[in-house]
Motif scaffolding. Structure first.
Motif, PDB file in Angstrom:
ATOM      1  N   LEU A   1       0.841  -1.187   0.000  1.00  0.00           N
ATOM      2  CA  LEU A   1       0.000   0.000   0.000  1.00  0.00           C
ATOM      3  C   LEU A   1       0.879   1.242   0.000  1.00  0.00           C
ATOM      4  O   LEU A   1       1.836   1.338   0.771  1.00  0.00           O
ATOM      5  CB  LEU A   1      -0.918   0.036   1.227  1.00  0.00           C
ATOM      6  N   SER A   2       0.539   2.170  -0.877  1.00  0.00           N
ATOM      7  CA  SER A   2       1.283   3.425  -0.929  1.00  0.00           C
ATOM      8  C   SER A   2       0.912   4.309   0.257  1.00  0.00           C
ATOM      9  O   SER A   2      -0.062   4.033   0.974  1.00  0.00           O
ATOM     10  CB  SER A   2       0.961   4.172  -2.220  1.00  0.00           C
ATOM     11  N   LYS A   3       1.662   5.374   0.440  1.00  0.00           N
ATOM     12  CA  LYS A   3       1.363   6.334   1.500  1.00  0.00           C
ATOM     13  C   LYS A   3      -0.076   6.832   1.376  1.00  0.00           C
ATOM     14  O   LYS A   3      -0.804   6.898   2.371  1.00  0.00           O
ATOM     15  CB  LYS A   3       2.344   7.501   1.423  1.00  0.00           C
ATOM     16  N   ASP A   4      -0.500   7.157   0.167  1.00  0.00           N
ATOM     17  CA  ASP A   4      -1.861   7.662  -0.029  1.00  0.00           C
ATOM     18  C   ASP A   4      -2.898   6.594   0.291  1.00  0.00           C
ATOM     19  O   ASP A   4      -3.943   6.886   0.886  1.00  0.00           O
ATOM     20  CB  ASP A   4      -2.052   8.143  -1.471  1.00  0.00           C
ATOM     21  N   GLU A   5      -2.622   5.361  -0.083  1.00  0.00           N
ATOM     22  CA  GLU A   5      -3.577   4.272   0.163  1.00  0.00           C
ATOM     23  C   GLU A   5      -3.710   3.958   1.651  1.00  0.00           C
ATOM     24  O   GLU A   5      -4.738   3.440   2.092  1.00  0.00           O
ATOM     25  CB  GLU A   5      -3.152   3.022  -0.597  1.00  0.00           C
ATOM     26  N   LEU A   6      -2.704   4.286   2.435  1.00  0.00           N
ATOM     27  CA  LEU A   6      -2.769   4.076   3.882  1.00  0.00           C
ATOM     28  C   LEU A   6      -3.604   5.133   4.582  1.00  0.00           C
ATOM     29  O   LEU A   6      -3.911   4.997   5.770  1.00  0.00           O
ATOM     30  CB  LEU A   6      -1.355   4.028   4.474  1.00  0.00           C
ATOM     31  N   GLU A   7      -3.969   6.187   3.861  1.00  0.00           N
ATOM     32  CA  GLU A   7      -4.883   7.216   4.366  1.00  0.00           C
ATOM     33  C   GLU A   7      -4.456   7.748   5.738  1.00  0.00           C
ATOM     34  O   GLU A   7      -5.234   7.778   6.694  1.00  0.00           O
ATOM     35  CB  GLU A   7      -6.318   6.686   4.419  1.00  0.00           C
ATOM     36  N   PHE A   8      -3.228   8.191   5.810  1.00  0.00           N
ATOM     37  CA  PHE A   8      -2.710   8.726   7.065  1.00  0.00           C
ATOM     38  C   PHE A   8      -3.406  10.031   7.448  1.00  0.00           C
ATOM     39  O   PHE A   8      -3.709  10.872   6.603  1.00  0.00           O
ATOM     40  CB  PHE A   8      -1.210   9.023   6.941  1.00  0.00           C
ATOM     41  N   SER A   9      -3.648  10.177   8.737  1.00  0.00           N
ATOM     42  CA  SER A   9      -4.007  11.465   9.319  1.00  0.00           C
ATOM     43  C   SER A   9      -3.405  11.479  10.720  1.00  0.00           C
ATOM     44  O   SER A   9      -2.586  10.615  11.057  1.00  0.00           O
ATOM     45  CB  SER A   9      -5.528  11.679   9.338  1.00  0.00           C
ATOM     46  N   TYR A  10      -3.798  12.432  11.542  1.00  0.00           N
ATOM     47  CA  TYR A  10      -3.168  12.564  12.855  1.00  0.00           C
ATOM     48  C   TYR A  10      -3.346  11.293  13.688  1.00  0.00           C
ATOM     49  O   TYR A  10      -4.445  10.940  14.083  1.00  0.00           O
ATOM     50  CB  TYR A  10      -3.756  13.770  13.599  1.00  0.00           C
ATOM     51  N   ARG A  11      -2.254  10.563  13.882  1.00  0.00           N
ATOM     52  CA  ARG A  11      -2.182   9.339  14.688  1.00  0.00           C
ATOM     53  C   ARG A  11      -3.131   8.245  14.213  1.00  0.00           C
ATOM     54  O   ARG A  11      -3.553   7.399  15.000  1.00  0.00           O
ATOM     55  CB  ARG A  11      -2.444   9.647  16.180  1.00  0.00           C
ATOM     56  N   THR A  12      -3.450   8.258  12.937  1.00  0.00           N
ATOM     57  CA  THR A  12      -4.335   7.217  12.419  1.00  0.00           C
ATOM     58  C   THR A  12      -3.880   6.760  11.033  1.00  0.00           C
ATOM     59  O   THR A  12      -3.172   7.467  10.328  1.00  0.00           O
ATOM     60  CB  THR A  12      -5.800   7.697  12.300  1.00  0.00           C
ATOM     61  N   SER A  13      -4.323   5.561  10.672  1.00  0.00           N
ATOM     62  CA  SER A  13      -4.119   5.021   9.329  1.00  0.00           C
ATOM     63  C   SER A  13      -5.280   4.096   9.014  1.00  0.00           C
ATOM     64  O   SER A  13      -6.082   3.742   9.891  1.00  0.00           O
ATOM     65  CB  SER A  13      -2.799   4.247   9.247  1.00  0.00           C
ATOM     66  N   ILE A  14      -5.352   3.680   7.767  1.00  0.00           N
ATOM     67  CA  ILE A  14      -6.417   2.779   7.325  1.00  0.00           C
ATOM     68  C   ILE A  14      -6.368   1.433   8.039  1.00  0.00           C
ATOM     69  O   ILE A  14      -7.364   0.711   8.126  1.00  0.00           O
ATOM     70  CB  ILE A  14      -6.324   2.586   5.786  1.00  0.00           C
ATOM     71  N   LEU A  15      -5.200   1.080   8.602  1.00  0.00           N
ATOM     72  CA  LEU A  15      -5.016  -0.227   9.235  1.00  0.00           C
ATOM     73  C   LEU A  15      -5.753  -0.348  10.566  1.00  0.00           C
ATOM     74  O   LEU A  15      -5.960  -1.458  11.068  1.00  0.00           O
ATOM     75  CB  LEU A  15      -3.526  -0.496   9.468  1.00  0.00           C
ATOM     76  N   GLN A  16      -6.147   0.775  11.142  1.00  0.00           N
ATOM     77  CA  GLN A  16      -6.754   0.720  12.473  1.00  0.00           C
ATOM     78  C   GLN A  16      -8.190   0.203  12.443  1.00  0.00           C
ATOM     79  O   GLN A  16      -8.588  -0.537  13.327  1.00  0.00           O
ATOM     80  CB  GLN A  16      -6.693   2.098  13.126  1.00  0.00           C
ATOM     81  N   GLU A  17      -8.957   0.599  11.429  1.00  0.00           N
ATOM     82  CA  GLU A  17     -10.354   0.164  11.401  1.00  0.00           C
ATOM     83  C   GLU A  17     -10.829  -0.253  10.011  1.00  0.00           C
ATOM     84  O   GLU A  17     -11.444  -1.298   9.847  1.00  0.00           O
ATOM     85  CB  GLU A  17     -11.260   1.293  11.930  1.00  0.00           C
ATOM     86  N   LYS A  18     -10.518   0.552   8.988  1.00  0.00           N
ATOM     87  CA  LYS A  18     -11.092   0.309   7.662  1.00  0.00           C
ATOM     88  C   LYS A  18     -10.558  -0.962   7.007  1.00  0.00           C
ATOM     89  O   LYS A  18     -11.305  -1.713   6.381  1.00  0.00           O
ATOM     90  CB  LYS A  18     -10.854   1.517   6.754  1.00  0.00           C
ATOM     91  N   ARG A  19      -9.236  -1.204   7.146  1.00  0.00           N
ATOM     92  CA  ARG A  19      -8.636  -2.410   6.553  1.00  0.00           C
ATOM     93  C   ARG A  19      -7.605  -3.001   7.519  1.00  0.00           C
ATOM     94  O   ARG A  19      -6.403  -2.856   7.321  1.00  0.00           O
ATOM     95  CB  ARG A  19      -7.968  -2.095   5.216  1.00  0.00           C
ATOM     96  N   PRO A  20      -8.064  -3.675   8.563  1.00  0.00           N
ATOM     97  CA  PRO A  20      -7.126  -4.232   9.544  1.00  0.00           C
ATOM     98  C   PRO A  20      -6.148  -5.206   8.894  1.00  0.00           C
ATOM     99  O   PRO A  20      -6.537  -6.041   8.072  1.00  0.00           O
ATOM    100  CB  PRO A  20      -8.039  -4.963  10.535  1.00  0.00           C
ATOM    101  N   GLY A  21      -4.894  -5.061   9.238  1.00  0.00           N
ATOM    102  CA  GLY A  21      -3.876  -5.948   8.699  1.00  0.00           C
ATOM    103  C   GLY A  21      -2.590  -5.820   9.479  1.00  0.00           C
ATOM    104  O   GLY A  21      -2.480  -4.996  10.393  1.00  0.00           O
ATOM    105  N   ILE A  22      -1.624  -6.630   9.126  1.00  0.00           N
ATOM    106  CA  ILE A  22      -0.337  -6.652   9.808  1.00  0.00           C
ATOM    107  C   ILE A  22       0.723  -6.067   8.884  1.00  0.00           C
ATOM    108  O   ILE A  22       0.937  -6.573   7.775  1.00  0.00           O
ATOM    109  CB  ILE A  22       0.058  -8.088  10.184  1.00  0.00           C
ATOM    110  N   CYS A  23       1.384  -5.027   9.321  1.00  0.00           N
ATOM    111  CA  CYS A  23       2.488  -4.469   8.543  1.00  0.00           C
ATOM    112  C   CYS A  23       3.678  -5.415   8.636  1.00  0.00           C
ATOM    113  O   CYS A  23       4.094  -5.807   9.730  1.00  0.00           O
ATOM    114  CB  CYS A  23       2.862  -3.086   9.078  1.00  0.00           C
ATOM    115  N   LEU A  24       4.213  -5.797   7.483  1.00  0.00           N
ATOM    116  CA  LEU A  24       5.357  -6.707   7.422  1.00  0.00           C
ATOM    117  C   LEU A  24       6.663  -5.961   7.146  1.00  0.00           C
ATOM    118  O   LEU A  24       7.710  -6.296   7.705  1.00  0.00           O
ATOM    119  CB  LEU A  24       5.152  -7.755   6.328  1.00  0.00           C
ATOM    120  N   GLU A  25       6.588  -4.986   6.286  1.00  0.00           N
ATOM    121  CA  GLU A  25       7.799  -4.320   5.816  1.00  0.00           C
ATOM    122  C   GLU A  25       7.415  -2.937   5.293  1.00  0.00           C
ATOM    123  O   GLU A  25       6.260  -2.698   4.919  1.00  0.00           O
ATOM    124  CB  GLU A  25       8.421  -5.165   4.700  1.00  0.00           C
TER     125      GLU A  25
END
Length: 302
Positions: free
Chosen positions: A164-188
């Motif tokens: 996932l690119s930076k834009d696809e991770l949908e970063f904002s203040y202390r949040t990312s898409i991984l927290q609720e919208k698309r839960p997953g495990i960051c590998l690298e």
């Protein structure tokens, strides 16, 4: 759970423990047992773990270095996965840095600065892993992970792996898409750095490190910043102005160094910390009509 336990042992995927105390794996030294605790040997084994968890329809969660979380004294039902040495690596190729999710942010920032690369100076005191830092878009000193991340490799619940690119991770203040919208495990992750003057970069690192040592209670077990900053205000300053420094509930205490830190003074329970959090929220709401939101992840508690 006994069937899953046996299948994990048979699969030889790494460390598999029953009722492992999570206080041993959190920076605040609080947390009851995990029903099953797993440290996979490799990415391939991690995928096998998820496949078996899904087969048995068990709940799961990942912990890195155990910062930024408060776990119930009763522990966690289901499976806790801890990323270990198999994902603790980094490889520098010019200004591109490939790094495993289990790598210590502090260790990485120190090593990279000594090689004359800029970008991670802000993170010199963040006590988590790269995966956790991406998950919550960790930041300090006016910067955060979104400023340097190019892409991250994510393992999703169904066993699929995507970059996932930076834009696809949908970063904002202390949040990312991984927290609720698309839960997953960051590998690298792949980070983009800049070559600079080693002496200047190290000096900034040391200045940031010194600031944290002088203003934050890293000599006590703590989970990091408890509240998100209600910008344009700062949680720590509001708490200090409200006279709450040193305020205690059981073994949990508002740090006398920084209002946005709660420390375990020796025998704190998760309930002590939650009661203290609720008291702080009530006080700040009453005094300033500002609602504080927790930055620390509270697991298994209301």
């Amino acid at each position: 759970m006994s069937t899953l336990y046996q299948e994990l042992l048979d699969a030889n995927i790494g460390k598999v423990l029953k009722n492992e105390p999570l206080a041993k794996h959190t920076t605040i030294k609080i947390g009851g047992p995990a029903e099953l605790f797993i440290e996979p040997n490799s990415k391939k084994d991690l995928i096998t773990v998820l496949q078996l968890i899904n087969k048995h329809k068990k709940n799961w969660r990942v912990i890195g270095r155990g910062s930024n979380m408060l776990i119930s004294d009763e522990g966690i039902n289901g499976v806790v996965i801890k990323l270990g040495l198999e994902l603790d690596y980094y490889e520098l190729d010019g200004e591109s840095l490939r790094v495993g999710a289990a790598c210590s942010v502090i260790k990485l920032a120190t090593l990279i600065s000594k090689q004359g690369y800029s970008g991670l100076e802000f993170s010199s005191g963040i006590p988590g892993s790269i995966g956790g830092a991406i998950y919550m878009n960790a930041g300090a000193h006016g910067s955060d992970m979104s400023k340097i991340l190019e892409k991250a490799q994510i393992l999703f619940e169904d066993g699929s792996i995507e970059w996932l690119s930076k834009d696809e991770l949908e970063f904002s203040y202390r949040t990312s898409i991984l927290q609720e919208k698309r839960p997953g495990i960051c590998l690298e992750a792949v980070l983009r750095l800049k070559k600079g003057k080693k002496e200047e970069i190290v000096a900034v690192m040391q200045r940031n490190k010194h600031y944290r040592r002088e203003t934050q209670p890293w000599n006590y077990p703590c989970a990091g910043s408890i509240f998100r900053n209600p910008l344009p205000f700062y949680a720590g300053k509001l708490i200090e102005e409200a006279g709450l420094k040193g305020y205690k509930k059981g073994g949990a205490k508002v740090s006398e160094m920084h209002g946005n830190f709660i420390v375990n003074s020796g025998d704190a329970t998760a309930n002590d910390v939650v009661q203290l959090i609720n008291d702080i929220k009530s006080t700040i709401k009453e005094k300033y009509n500002i609602s504080l939101e927790t930055e620390v992840e509270i697991i298994g508690l209301n």
